[in-house]
Scaffold this active site. Structure first.
Site, short mmCIF file in Angstrom:
data_model
loop_
_atom_site.label_atom_id
_atom_site.label_comp_id
_atom_site.label_asym_id
_atom_site.label_seq_id
_atom_site.Cartn_x
_atom_site.Cartn_y
_atom_site.Cartn_z
N TRP A 1 0.81 -1.24 0.00
CA TRP A 1 0.00 0.00 0.00
C TRP A 1 0.84 1.28 0.00
CZ3 TRP A 1 -0.75 -3.29 4.47
CH2 TRP A 1 -1.61 -4.34 4.22
N HIS A 2 2.00 1.23 -0.60
CA HIS A 2 2.86 2.41 -0.63
C HIS A 2 2.90 3.03 -2.02
CE1 HIS A 2 5.22 0.74 3.10
NE2 HIS A 2 3.98 1.11 3.37
#
Length: 593
Positions: free
Chosen positions: A527-528
């Site tokens: 989720w970066h």
């Protein structure tokens, strides 16, 4: 559509398996709105105004309108409200009374919830990888794994930020919501193994991004309670700050009568479906600031008429400004994981230990806990959205039928498979990049996002190196002493995992081709993701949108890389930093901040 159906099916399984955990939390007594300046969007009316606007531009007008109450938007709003009227619009709800958000034990449930009002909104990239974007006040800090670590000094230099102000802005965040973790046993075992395999020196507990092995901060306190960016709003001026939740901005309104388009307001929809318009006061330095994240911000620009002209015209969007770079340069840090079974259930922990190598391979640790009833096993890692893609099915082949077979195979897993931890391997600064495109003009729908995982050979090379390092860690004395599993038990899990169509451990650790395929087949997200509105192409170094007036972007969509081993610290700092900078640029010494 078939892939969307597969995602829903997969997440339904996750929620079913998670029922025991959610029920065990008990009833909560947290207020939905702990601050007087926070309300539902339906409370907004044409007579709404902050105390400072009625004398400076009429009712319903603000000095700053911030679109997105997330990781950057909350600290930014709190800071700007010290001197000016601020309206913060968040499309999701408040996190404070949501047990799935507030407690570490429910981390995976918030990510797996696919209901329209959930704190996270699932999306599937065209690569076939299931992902999530926040839909809640506090943004990613309300649904992430909580790890807190600053950006490297080289990152700060690269983006051209004032190092002194940066070093003042980080502590502002840390004093309010960051904690030192109580190190879990699995985290200690991985820490010692990292040092054994040469990821040194040991830097102890530190927020700093330094080579070697370290323990980072966390936004979970010692009771397992999450503290999000939404709590930073407590530092705002309640006389000048208005926060509306369930306020979904439809588009930015521009005045196009001058030489350059000028942002004048926004149109947003409340939780009842009613539309409202909020305006800026008629001052040159008043601004609309987009803080909707790497997915939401380029999407909002395009829906408002700023983006590639040909793409906008295909959807009959009136072109305000032709900019071919909006939505381009999207990137996500690929992650792969190795499951390590243990003899006994392990204490749940999210990210606490991290190994940082000079080649941009990061090793992290996560562990879960097992529960069982007559008909169900629950494990944080196995069933969560974080690790739930450990299938040998390549991402683009994850059809509803393939997911069904995958679920059926998991039922055959041995009891030991629900006890253990994970070694996570993440690639920093990926060379592979993609793009974001609109599918339609409905802001509630996800746009099309492509990350092109491992398209660049150097990313794949680093993944292979990281998996080999993870395998070495799995075989280290510290880990084997911790797992207390004999060779036969491990082989039992590996053999069953073949029939269950699950990659726990690569079959051929010395075969580069095999490891490359393992990387491709088991790639997941951490989720970066970032990019889509890069500096110099979409925004200026001061983050003003190029070619228009009174519009700025403050979030990770402007980044060329994800800072640190987790970006949340730097994105929160960025909100504070940009707020202070805007006030000082506008007021000078009179800013008082």
């Amino acid at each position: 559509m078939a892939l969307v159906g597969a995602v829903k099916l997969f997440f339904c399984l996750v929620l079913w398996l998670s029922c025991i955990l959610s029920c065990s939390q008990g009833k909560q007594n947290f207020s939905e709105f702990p601050y007087p300046f926070m309300k539902r969007a339906s409370s907004f009316s044409s007579s709404s105004s902050s105390s400072s606007t009625s004398s400076s531009g009429g009712n319903n007008a603000y000095d700053y309108i911030i679109v997105g109450g997330g990781t950057a938007g909350c600290p930014l709003a709190a800071t700007l409200s010290q001197n000016f009227s601020v309206l913060l619009l968040e499309r999701g709800g408040a996190p404070f009374s949501n047990a799935n958000v507030s407690f570490l034990g429910n981390f995976h449930i918030a990510l797996a919830d696919t209901s329209p009002t959930s704190a996270s909104q699932a999306f599937v990239s065209t690569d076939g990888v299931i992902n999530a974007r926040a839909r809640v006040l506090g943004g990613g800090t309300s649904i992430n794994a909580g790890f807190y670590t600053r950006a490297s000094s080289s990152f700060i230099n690269k983006v051209g930020w004032d190092a002194k102000l940066v070093n003042e802005s980080y502590p502002w965040v840390e004093k309010q919501i960051v904690h030192r973790p109580k190190l879990a046993p699995w985290q200690r075992a991985v820490r010692d193994s990292l040092l054994d395999v040469g990821v040194s020196p040991f830097n102890g507990f530190t927020y700093d991004h330094v080579y070697g092995t370290k323990i980072g901060g966390t936004i979970f306190d010692r009771f397992g309670r999450r503290h999000t960016a939404a709590e930073l709003l407590a530092s705002g001026n309640p006389q000048k700050l208005s926060v509306l939740v369930h306020a979904t901005v439809q588009k930015i309104v521009f005045d196009t009568s001058g030489k350059q388009p000028k942002a004048v307001g926004v149109i947003f929809k409340d939780e009842k479906g009613e539309q409202h318009q909020a305006l800026l006061v008629n001052r040159p330095r008043s601004e609309i600031i987009l803080s909707s994240g790497a997915i939401g911000t380029p999407q909002m620009l395009m829906l408002s008429g700023i983006g590639p002209k040909a793409e906008l015209q295909k959807l009959n969007i009136s072109v305000v400004l032709d900019n071919e770079f909006v939505g381009k340069g999207m990137a996500d840090n690929p992650m792969n994981a190795i499951f390590v079974p243990t003899k006994s259930p392990v204490q749940q922990s999210l990210i606490q230990t991290v190994g940082i190598t000079k080649k941009g391979v990061y090793i992290e640790a996560s562990s879960g806990f097992g529960q069982s009833s007559d008909s169900i096993h629950c494990h944080h890692g196995i069933v969560s959205a974080e690790i739930g893609q450990l299938s040998t099915i390549p991402p683009k082949q994850r059809t509803p039928e393939a997911i069904q077979a995958y679920i059926k195979g998991k039922r055959d897993l041995p009891h030991e498979a629900f006890k253990g931890g994970f070694i996570l391997e993440k690639i920093a600064t990926p060379f592979s990049i993609g793009e974001l495109r609109l599918i339609n003009t409905n802001v509630d729908d996800n746009p099309s996002v492509t990350f092109n995982y491992f398209k660049h050979p150097y990313d794949l090379e680093r993944c292979v190196e990281g998996i080999r390092m993870a395998m070495t860690i799995v075989q280290s004395e510290h880990v084997t002493n911790y797992t207390q599993l004999g060779k036969e038990s491990v082989e039992k899990i590996l053999n069953v995992s073949v029939s269950a169509n699950v990659n726990f451990i690569p079959r051929h650790p010395n075969d580069t081709t095999s490891l490359e395929q393992f990387c491709k087949d088991t790639v997941i997200t951490i989720w970066h993701y970032h990019g889509g509105c890069h500096v110099g192409k979409v925004v200026s170094p001061e983050h003003n949108v190029l070619g228009v007036q009174r519009l700025r972007i403050v979030d990770g969509s402007t980044f060329n890389e994800s800072p640190g081993t987790n970006p949340q610290a730097t994105v929160m700092m960025m909100g504070r930093y940009m707020g202070v900078k805007i006030l000082r640029d506008r007021l000078g010494r009179n800013a008082g901040i």
